[in-house]
Design a protein around this motif. Structure first.
Motif, short mmCIF file in Angstrom:
data_model
loop_
_atom_site.label_atom_id
_atom_site.label_comp_id
_atom_site.label_asym_id
_atom_site.label_seq_id
_atom_site.Cartn_x
_atom_site.Cartn_y
_atom_site.Cartn_z
N ALA A 1 55.95 16.32 38.59
CA ALA A 1 55.98 17.05 39.86
C ALA A 1 55.27 16.27 40.96
O ALA A 1 55.71 16.25 42.11
CB ALA A 1 55.33 18.42 39.68
N ASP A 2 54.19 15.60 40.60
CA ASP A 2 53.41 14.85 41.59
C ASP A 2 54.00 13.48 41.90
O ASP A 2 53.49 12.77 42.78
CB ASP A 2 51.97 14.65 41.09
N ALA A 3 55.02 13.10 41.15
CA ALA A 3 55.54 11.74 41.28
C ALA A 3 56.03 11.44 42.70
O ALA A 3 55.98 10.29 43.15
CB ALA A 3 56.66 11.51 40.27
N GLY A 4 56.51 12.47 43.39
CA GLY A 4 57.02 12.27 44.74
C GLY A 4 55.97 11.68 45.68
O GLY A 4 56.23 10.73 46.40
N LYS A 5 54.77 12.24 45.61
CA LYS A 5 53.68 11.80 46.50
C LYS A 5 53.16 10.41 46.14
O LYS A 5 52.50 9.76 46.94
CB LYS A 5 52.51 12.79 46.42
N ASP A 6 53.42 10.03 44.88
CA ASP A 6 52.84 8.80 44.37
C ASP A 6 53.72 7.59 44.69
O ASP A 6 54.78 7.42 44.13
CB ASP A 6 52.66 8.95 42.86
N HIS A 7 53.23 6.75 45.64
CA HIS A 7 54.05 5.60 46.03
C HIS A 7 53.55 4.31 45.40
O HIS A 7 54.10 3.24 45.65
CB HIS A 7 54.07 5.49 47.55
N GLU A 8 52.49 4.43 44.59
CA GLU A 8 51.95 3.22 43.96
C GLU A 8 52.65 2.90 42.64
O GLU A 8 52.88 1.74 42.32
CB GLU A 8 50.46 3.44 43.65
N THR A 9 52.92 3.96 41.89
CA THR A 9 53.49 3.77 40.55
C THR A 9 54.92 3.23 40.63
O THR A 9 55.75 3.79 41.33
CB THR A 9 53.48 5.12 39.80
N PRO A 10 55.19 2.16 39.90
CA PRO A 10 56.54 1.59 39.89
C PRO A 10 57.57 2.62 39.44
O PRO A 10 57.29 3.45 38.58
CB PRO A 10 56.45 0.45 38.87
N GLU A 11 58.74 2.53 40.03
CA GLU A 11 59.83 3.45 39.72
C GLU A 11 60.09 3.49 38.21
O GLU A 11 60.29 4.56 37.63
CB GLU A 11 61.09 2.99 40.45
N GLN A 12 60.03 2.32 37.61
CA GLN A 12 60.26 2.16 36.17
C GLN A 12 59.32 3.04 35.34
O GLN A 12 59.72 3.67 34.36
CB GLN A 12 60.01 0.69 35.85
N VAL A 13 58.07 3.06 35.75
CA VAL A 13 57.06 3.82 35.02
C VAL A 13 57.29 5.31 35.21
O VAL A 13 57.25 6.10 34.26
CB VAL A 13 55.64 3.43 35.48
N LYS A 14 57.55 5.70 36.46
CA LYS A 14 57.86 7.11 36.73
C LYS A 14 59.03 7.57 35.88
O LYS A 14 59.02 8.67 35.33
CB LYS A 14 58.23 7.29 38.22
N GLN A 15 60.02 6.70 35.79
CA GLN A 15 61.22 7.03 35.02
C GLN A 15 60.88 7.26 33.55
O GLN A 15 61.37 8.19 32.93
CB GLN A 15 62.25 5.90 35.15
#
Lengths: 173, 173
Positions: free
Chosen positions: A117-131
DNA sequence: CCGTAATTTCTGTCTTTTCTGAAATTTAAA
DNA sequence: TTTAAATTTCAGAAAAGACAGAAATTACGG
């Protein structure tokens, strides 16, 4: 209560497996004893049979009750608690699985939901990791939901399905 | 390696769940880190990122390799070991279940077989108790055999069966 | 081979968990 | 009530487990 050699062996084995099963030795031994015992036992009998402190029995029994594996009964004209374990091995497994899911899976499911849910606000984490986190959440949600469904199925049905083994596959072909 | 807040949170959560999952905090944290990391990491990077001793990383990695969750890779012109975790979450689950079965179930199965085999010589143990042990053995054997069968089924088939949920029941009616 | 980088093993310390025994509390019969 | 049995709580001892840092071993380039 006097243990026969076979019962003694089982109780000791349970105790040895305890750390792997994620409970203390006392809890596992008491459970083994109550599972095998032909009749309910008092806390004092348990303490004496297993050579553990009376207070230890009290705490361990509480934990076994939290797992819904042990219950109390009473005898007429005797105020002591008599403890007995679930004897139906299928139910025992079910209780343990429910407990493990609640303790080992649900908190992580919760955390993954929040992290996703918080992933939207997080611009540091690489897309790959979020995925990867999102994939994991989806997978655990799916497993969890499946378990809840299976849990509701009647035992005879599950037994039949189990005994079919890999033959169940034919229905999806 | 610098952790983003989201990764940081996951690593900490894994560490907190460690005792419930039956591994040490370091093992769980290292696994989380390697699972999320976009690229393989050296032992030194892991130690620095998680603030644990280098030797601790060595031992923990050994355990993760025993679970078949982590493997080693190398970079040309660099003699250091680069560690990476299995990324396929389904495989991760499979490895964990296999490992748990081996550690938590198989020794007990073994013991129950021996106990049941010796039951003939044992004239002290009540028939009722022997029966309970025999029933348990049969149940665990059956579950174990079922698991081994399911393990061989292709993943897409299992996925379809899973998504059917309780609908699989209709084939046994 | 030698020297050095990398890794592992080992030993002792620290932390956590488990367990005991005593004290406190609860329960129920008298 | 009072009393005594039964149970639970709690504080600290004991045991187990995790971890750091040093020492030893292994692997590799020169």
């Amino acid at each position: 209560m006097q243990l026969t050699p076979t019962m003694h062996r089982c109780v000791l084995h349970w105790g040895e497996m305890a750390s792997r099963w994620g409970v203390s030795r006392s809890v596992a031994q008491i459970h083994a004893l109550l599972f095998l015992a032909p009749a309910p036992l008092t806390a004092d009998e348990i303490a004496e049979t297993l050579n553990v402190a009376r207070s230890n029995v009290s705490v361990s029994i509480k934990e076994l009750q939290a797992w819904d594996l042990v219950s109390v009964t009473h005898q007429l004209g005797d105020r002591r608690d008599y403890f007995q374990a679930r004897k139906d091995i299928w139910e025992v497994l079910t209780m343990i699985m429910d407990g493990r899911k609640k303790r080992e899976v649900d908190p992580t499911l919760q955390m993954l939901r929040e992290a996703t849910a918080d992933a939207g606000k997080d611009h540091e984490t690489p897309e790959q990791v979020k995925q990867r986190i999102a994939d994991m959440l989806e997978f655990v949600e799916e497993l969890s939901g499946w378990y809840d469904q299976i849990r509701t199925m009647p035992r005879p049905t599950l037994l039949k399905l189990m005994r079919m083994g890999t033959k169940v596959a034919k229905i999806v072909t």
